[in-house]
Design a protein around this motif. Sequence first.
Motif, mmCIF file in Angstrom:
data_model
loop_
_atom_site.group_PDB
_atom_site.id
_atom_site.type_symbol
_atom_site.label_atom_id
_atom_site.label_comp_id
_atom_site.label_asym_id
_atom_site.label_seq_id
_atom_site.Cartn_x
_atom_site.Cartn_y
_atom_site.Cartn_z
ATOM 1 N N LYS A 1 2.873 -8.185 1.371
ATOM 2 C CA LYS A 1 4.305 -7.475 1.632
ATOM 3 C C LYS A 1 4.956 -6.930 0.379
ATOM 4 N N LYS A 2 5.543 -5.939 0.523
ATOM 5 C CA LYS A 2 6.625 -5.088 -0.538
ATOM 6 C C LYS A 2 7.726 -5.787 -0.720
ATOM 7 N N ASP A 3 8.324 -6.462 0.517
ATOM 8 C CA ASP A 3 9.638 -6.943 0.337
ATOM 9 C C ASP A 3 9.501 -8.297 1.161
ATOM 10 N N TYR A 4 10.346 -9.261 0.783
ATOM 11 C CA TYR A 4 10.583 -10.436 1.568
ATOM 12 C C TYR A 4 11.260 -10.235 2.801
ATOM 13 N N ASP B 1 0.920 -8.531 -12.256
ATOM 14 C CA ASP B 1 1.046 -7.134 -12.829
ATOM 15 C C ASP B 1 -0.289 -6.191 -12.459
ATOM 16 N N LEU B 2 -1.345 -6.867 -12.108
ATOM 17 C CA LEU B 2 -2.508 -5.980 -11.626
ATOM 18 C C LEU B 2 -2.977 -6.120 -10.241
ATOM 19 N N VAL B 3 -3.094 -7.184 -9.716
ATOM 20 C CA VAL B 3 -3.500 -7.441 -8.395
ATOM 21 C C VAL B 3 -2.633 -7.148 -7.164
ATOM 22 N N ILE B 4 -1.388 -7.659 -7.299
ATOM 23 C CA ILE B 4 -0.471 -7.399 -6.368
ATOM 24 C C ILE B 4 -0.024 -6.116 -6.115
ATOM 25 N N PRO B 5 -0.016 -4.981 -6.993
ATOM 26 C CA PRO B 5 0.186 -3.801 -6.489
ATOM 27 C C PRO B 5 -1.130 -3.093 -5.725
ATOM 28 N N GLU B 6 -2.152 -3.666 -6.144
ATOM 29 C CA GLU B 6 -3.521 -3.286 -5.192
ATOM 30 C C GLU B 6 -3.440 -3.653 -3.696
ATOM 31 N N LEU B 7 -3.010 -5.007 -3.567
ATOM 32 C CA LEU B 7 -3.002 -5.575 -2.366
ATOM 33 C C LEU B 7 -2.012 -4.899 -1.489
ATOM 34 N N LYS C 1 -9.188 -3.573 -8.992
ATOM 35 C CA LYS C 1 -9.821 -3.222 -7.634
ATOM 36 C C LYS C 1 -11.035 -4.225 -7.025
ATOM 37 N N GLU C 2 -11.694 -4.590 -7.867
ATOM 38 C CA GLU C 2 -12.660 -5.370 -7.445
ATOM 39 C C GLU C 2 -12.342 -6.800 -7.020
ATOM 40 N N VAL C 3 -11.273 -7.169 -7.858
ATOM 41 C CA VAL C 3 -10.710 -8.475 -7.414
ATOM 42 C C VAL C 3 -9.980 -8.417 -5.906
ATOM 43 N N ALA C 4 -9.205 -7.127 -5.779
ATOM 44 C CA ALA C 4 -8.601 -6.958 -4.621
ATOM 45 C C ALA C 4 -9.617 -6.807 -3.426
ATOM 46 N N ASP C 5 -10.734 -6.110 -3.587
ATOM 47 C CA ASP C 5 -11.862 -6.093 -2.687
ATOM 48 C C ASP C 5 -12.399 -7.468 -2.242
ATOM 49 N N ALA C 6 -12.515 -8.417 -3.244
ATOM 50 C CA ALA C 6 -12.950 -9.716 -2.924
ATOM 51 C C ALA C 6 -12.124 -10.499 -2.088
#
Length: 458
Positions: A426-429, A413-419, A379-384
């Motif tokens: 994007k969720k799909d190409y 694994d950790l940041v992409i789902p949060e974004l 969450k902290e990374v996605a916020d930044a």
Amino acid sequence: MTKEIILNAFEMTSAMHNSHGLWKHPKSERHRQYKDLDYWIDLAKLLEKGKFDAVFFADVLGIYDVYQKSKAPSIRDGLQVPLNDPALLVSAMASVTKHLAFAVTVSTTYEAPFGNARRFSTLDHLTKGRVAWNVVTSYLPNAARNFGLEDMIKHDERYDIADEYLDVSYKLWEQSWEDNAVVEDVENETLVDPEKVHEINHKGHYFKVEGPHLSEPSLQRTPVIYQAGTSEKGREFAAKHAECIFVGGPTPQRIRYYADDIRERAAKHGRNPENLKIISFLSVVVAETTEEAEAKFEEYNKVWSADAAKAQYGASGYDIAEYEDADSNEPFEYKKKTEGGHYKAATLTKDAPKKLTVGDVLNRFEAIDRNSYIVGNPKEVADAIQFQFEESGVDGFNLNHLVTPGDLESFVDLVIPELQARGIYKKDYREGTLREKLFPDGNSRLPEDHPGSKFRRK
């Protein structure tokens, strides 16, 4: 519609990239495996799993040898050496992915445009339109000597060469072959209609190329043009030619300044500023908890190499060793003009948030620059990331990573789902070529307002 982040993995087909000394970390694999095709195939699958737009391959043509006037610091710590040819990996990585694109760095200063045009046409065919060319002019003195020159060509002249190089390339890609030149006419025993394949007969100041182009038109014809450079000449070149432009800066505000300036220059060239995507750099250390991320960052710091960092700074043309005996309280200033990378030189002067002392500068190389990294839980990374994305006005990021592949795996694994949950990734190409993915309102070919399009046969 919410603007979505464009994301490239910043890579290099070398033992180490920008992770100075991190080969000593127990989880580092790249310095052992960068020669192994399976390593790059697995990386391609990982990046496609994370919906990355592209893997961006940086490249150099020499050894960093400005620091201490020696090649030894670079060689000792594997600073972008040993290094293989990135173009030779693309086909294999494309064969195990459907959407991931590939930006390949090639210099306009030392490689002839005719051969380079065939290289990119070939890659565009084999990847079904998933290729970009990162245009560079090369900044290492050793590269000049490797290609038979006593001294580097001056900075601004390198861009003049690049400008004509691009014109030659556009003529080969856009003008030489008509769309319907391949006729497959069995009755008249004609595979290709000679009347529809044309010489380009380019005669310029730097290049003389007869043609025709050896490759038939690929899906994009001209690969997507990437470029990085924040010097005056570099920004002008980018505004004229580039579709994706990498800009750096210590703050979102400085990055926005460069982005706005390049877009304004593009408009003066008759281009739609919306047909430019601005990309900046992103460095992340993430773990499931803040404490774990901070501990990981400290682990990385313990094996950091200050010498390798100083050696890489030699790309600016300036030798940091010359300041090591100076008064640490003196203002940091360059003692001469160089023909190296102006963007690198600017990081410690005009792009620095404040006037630096010699001591400030020397200390910056002793450890990983904490101000340049986002460290924290997902969450902290996605916020930044979201803050930087919105404040800087960029369209996306080149993601740096210190330990490979572990840092990329953690990000996926950790940041992409949060974004994705925030609606900014994007969720799909999208379907189509790289150009169609980046510019969904356009098509696979250069837009009409791009200077390369003027070479098309009407």
